[in-house]
Design an enzyme around this catalytic site. Structure first.
Site, PDB file in Angstrom:
ATOM      1  CD  GLU A  19      -2.564  -1.188   2.676  1.00 23.41           C
ATOM      2  OE1 GLU A  19      -3.594  -1.721   2.593  1.00 23.41           O
ATOM      3  OE2 GLU A  19      -2.152  -0.665   3.469  1.00 23.41           O
ATOM      4  N   PRO A  20       1.439   1.480  -1.043  1.00 27.86           N
ATOM      5  CG  PRO A  20       2.433   1.729  -3.088  1.00 27.86           C
ATOM      6  CD  PRO A  20       1.585   0.771  -2.343  1.00 27.86           C
ATOM      7  NE  ARG A  43       6.414   9.094   3.521  1.00 25.37           N
ATOM      8  CZ  ARG A  43       6.062   9.813   4.633  1.00 25.37           C
ATOM      9  NH1 ARG A  43       6.408  11.337   4.215  1.00 25.37           N
ATOM     10  NH2 ARG A  43       5.451   9.470   5.581  1.00 25.37           N
ATOM     11  NE  ARG A  80       4.913  14.738   5.969  1.00 28.03           N
ATOM     12  CZ  ARG A  80       6.202  14.434   6.026  1.00 28.03           C
ATOM     13  NH1 ARG A  80       6.876  15.354   5.138  1.00 28.03           N
ATOM     14  NH2 ARG A  80       6.462  13.584   6.429  1.00 28.03           N
ATOM     15  CB  CYS A  84      -0.792  34.766  14.371  1.00 30.19           C
ATOM     16  SG  CYS A  84      -1.134  35.985  13.150  1.00 30.19           S
ATOM     17  CD  GLU A  85       0.863  27.602  15.922  1.00 27.53           C
ATOM     18  OE1 GLU A  85      -0.195  28.131  15.777  1.00 27.53           O
ATOM     19  OE2 GLU A  85       0.959  26.491  16.151  1.00 27.53           O
ATOM     20  CE1 TYR A  89      -0.062  10.221   4.228  1.00 26.62           C
ATOM     21  CE2 TYR A  89       2.146   9.959   3.371  1.00 26.62           C
ATOM     22  CZ  TYR A  89       1.038   9.309   3.882  1.00 26.62           C
ATOM     23  OH  TYR A  89       0.614   8.008   3.757  1.00 26.62           O
TER      24      TYR A  89
HETATM   25  N1  LLP Z   1      -1.204   1.763   4.720  1.00 28.02           N
HETATM   26  C1  LLP Z   1      -1.803   2.236   5.969  1.00 28.02           C
HETATM   27  C2  LLP Z   1      -2.646   1.056   6.597  1.00 28.02           C
HETATM   28  C3  LLP Z   1      -1.226   3.231   6.562  1.00 28.02           C
HETATM   29  O1  LLP Z   1      -1.662   3.382   7.608  1.00 28.02           O
HETATM   30  C4  LLP Z   1      -0.522   4.095   5.632  1.00 28.02           C
HETATM   31  C5  LLP Z   1       0.083   5.416   6.219  1.00 28.02           C
HETATM   32  C6  LLP Z   1       0.046   3.791   4.452  1.00 28.02           C
HETATM   33  C7  LLP Z   1      -0.819   2.298   3.878  1.00 28.02           C
HETATM   34  C8  LLP Z   1       0.755   4.668   3.256  1.00 28.02           C
HETATM   35  O2  LLP Z   1       1.942   4.764   3.805  1.00 28.02           O
HETATM   36  P1  LLP Z   1       3.058   5.495   3.019  1.00 28.02           P
HETATM   37  O3  LLP Z   1       3.445   4.544   1.881  1.00 28.02           O
HETATM   38  O4  LLP Z   1       2.557   6.720   2.518  1.00 28.02           O
HETATM   39  O5  LLP Z   1       4.238   5.813   4.044  1.00 28.02           O
HETATM   40  N2  LLP Z   1       1.372  11.919   7.837  1.00 28.02           N
HETATM   41  C9  LLP Z   1       2.488  11.294   7.974  1.00 28.02           C
HETATM   42  C10 LLP Z   1       2.249   9.976   7.355  1.00 28.02           C
HETATM   43  C11 LLP Z   1       1.267   9.166   7.833  1.00 28.02           C
HETATM   44  C12 LLP Z   1       1.177   7.836   7.510  1.00 28.02           C
HETATM   45  C13 LLP Z   1      -0.086   7.105   8.156  1.00 28.02           C
HETATM   46  N3  LLP Z   1      -0.298   5.710   7.461  1.00 28.02           N
HETATM   47  C14 LLP Z   1       3.441  12.095   7.238  1.00 28.02           C
HETATM   48  O6  LLP Z   1       3.261  13.323   6.800  1.00 28.02           O
HETATM   49  O7  LLP Z   1       4.705  11.702   7.180  1.00 28.02           O
END
Ligand code: LLP
Length: 431
Positions: free
Chosen positions: A290-291, A293, A330, A361-362, A390
């Protein structure tokens, strides 16, 4: 440059996906999100090809829409034959409106409400990734009412520390997600699921974390999942058909970050999984990853206009831009590193070390610290690279800043796919 879709033209301007970013800033205004469609497609194809070669033809990458959830992404995902991961009724709604075939959607989340479950079934979501017992019973109830058999996976916590930022590591035992293998809660949940007449238990899911550069957390996850599957078969005489090892492969945000060879990584995970299956005499399951990012991060970029430079003698230089934590929270949240450049003066000497600040304002509203830039002047355009994941997904209207527009770049063409919010949008829900 950290990605091959970035270059500099004769005018000394930053180009993204072959398009002059200064022309885009002039045409659409700033702050502005850019999205490189071909980069997204390239990443989808890497995952598709590598997964089929590593795990077999029935393997499928699922794009995790939480990274960037807009209708247009689902058009690309449909055309690329991807599956998707959705986490809320809002994401389901967006994917449906984007024309995505929902039988290839996997519904995640540790607290799906009854309304979510019902909405997902009404919209034909293919798989539920069931997090806990209450959810399982709620799925059974809704499926019974509809007289359907709902396909599910059980989310397990494999107990892996992925050596990443704690706030985004979700696979360890102490987690709000899933049922831990170690505590036997996963086994109990599997037993309960097998006994539900309107649930078809297809397999198991885990997700070890995000922004992971090493391969080992994934090979570990693959082995732990197959070990658990073999254990379930031996104890319950039940064989999972599908194993989903989640997302989380990292992307370089800085020049010094490692470059992941995604295909080689996936190949290695495939080897680990095959070896483990053979050792247990377990049939190779359908595999899902499940990519999020790594599909969209480097397909994105944000442009800002410089407003002011404040030099505090003996301290630092603050360069303030016309966006900030509302469009990219982030750094404020995770101190996330980003590459920041002066897009209209790419050939000028970077002689000024700056803190790039937002306009909220932070005092914590910073985009990045310690950035070397040419001496900034009002009106210069600053680009923050690798903002596809994100950023818009986590954007807010803090300080009543309208969310930026987003422009899609494809084969040299620029298309507005998300209009800039208006002040009217800000008060739209107020009665
Ligand atoms: N599958 C599940 C169940 C997840 O919880 C996530 C991410 C992904 C797949 C995708 O992960 P990725 O390939 O994108 O790393 N807001 C944070 C990232 C939170 C990720 C949450 N879950 C940030 O900005 O770094």
């Amino acid at each position: 440059m950290i990605c091959d879709n970035i270059s500099i033209n004769a005018a000394g301007h930053l180009c993204f996906a072959g398009v002059d970013t200064i022309e885009l800033a002039n045409k659409y205004g700033t702050p502005l999100y850019l999205l490189d469609e071909n980069k997204i497609r390239e990443k989808c194809r890497i995952y598709q090809g590598a997964m089929k070669s590593a795990f077999g033809e029935d393997a499928l990458p699922l794009y995790a829409g939480k990274a960037l959830c807009i209708k247009d992404i689902y058009r690309i995902m449909r055309e690329e034959g991807m599956g998707i991961d959705v986490v809320s009724s809002g994401e389901i709604f967006t994917a449906v409106r984007g024309g995505f075939p929902m039988e290839r959607a996997y519904f995640h989340g540790n607290n799906k409400t009854d309304a979510d479950i019902s909405y997902a079934m009404d919209n034909g979501v293919g798989y539920f990734v069931c997090d806990n017992e209450e959810e399982l019973l709620a799925i059974e109830r809704e499926a019974t009412a509809r007289n359907i058999k709902q396909k599910i996976l059980i989310r397990v916590a494999p107990g892996i520390d992925p050596h990443t930022h704690k706030a985004i590591s979700t696979g360890s035992v102490d987690s709000k997600f899933g049922a831990a293998i170690e505590t036997e809660q996963a086994m109990t949940l599997v037993m309960l699921a097998i006994g539900q007449p309107h649930v078809s238990l297809e397999g198991i899911h885990c997700h070890v974390g995000s922004q992971i550069f090493e391969t080992q957390p994934f090979t570990d996850a693959a082995r732990i999942m197959v070990d658990f599957a073999a254990n379930v078969r031996d104890r319950l005489n039940f064989t999972f058909r599908e194993i989903n090892i989640g997302g989380g492969m990292g992307v370089p945000y800085l020049e010094e970050h490692p470059r992941i060879d995604y295909a080689a990584n996936i190949e290695e995970i495939g080897k680990a999984m095959r070896a483990c299956c053979e050792a247990h005499g377990f049939p190779m399951p359908r595999v899902r990853m499940e990519p999020g990012r790594s599909i969209v991060a480097d397909a994105g970029m944000t442009l800002y206009t410089v407003g002011t430079l404040k030099s505090i003698p003996g301290f630092r230089n603050y360069v303030s831009v016309d966006g900030g934590m509302p469009d990219n929270p982030r750094y404020a949240l995770y101190q996330s590193p980003y590459t920041v450049v002066m897009a209209d003066r790419m050939n000028d000497e970077c002689d000024t070390v700056c803190t790039v600040a937002g306009r909220c304002c932070e005092s914590g509203d910073l985009i990045q610290e310690g950035v070397a830039l040419p001496y900034p002047q009002r009106g210069n355009i600053i680009a923050v690279l690798t903002t596809g994941a994100y950023n818009y997904a986590m954007a807010s209207n803090y300080n009543r800043l309208p969310r930026p527009a987003m422009v899609r770049l494809c084969d040299g063409e620029d298309t507005l796919i998300l209009r800039r919010e208006t002040f009217e949008d800000l008060i739209r829900n107020e009665l």
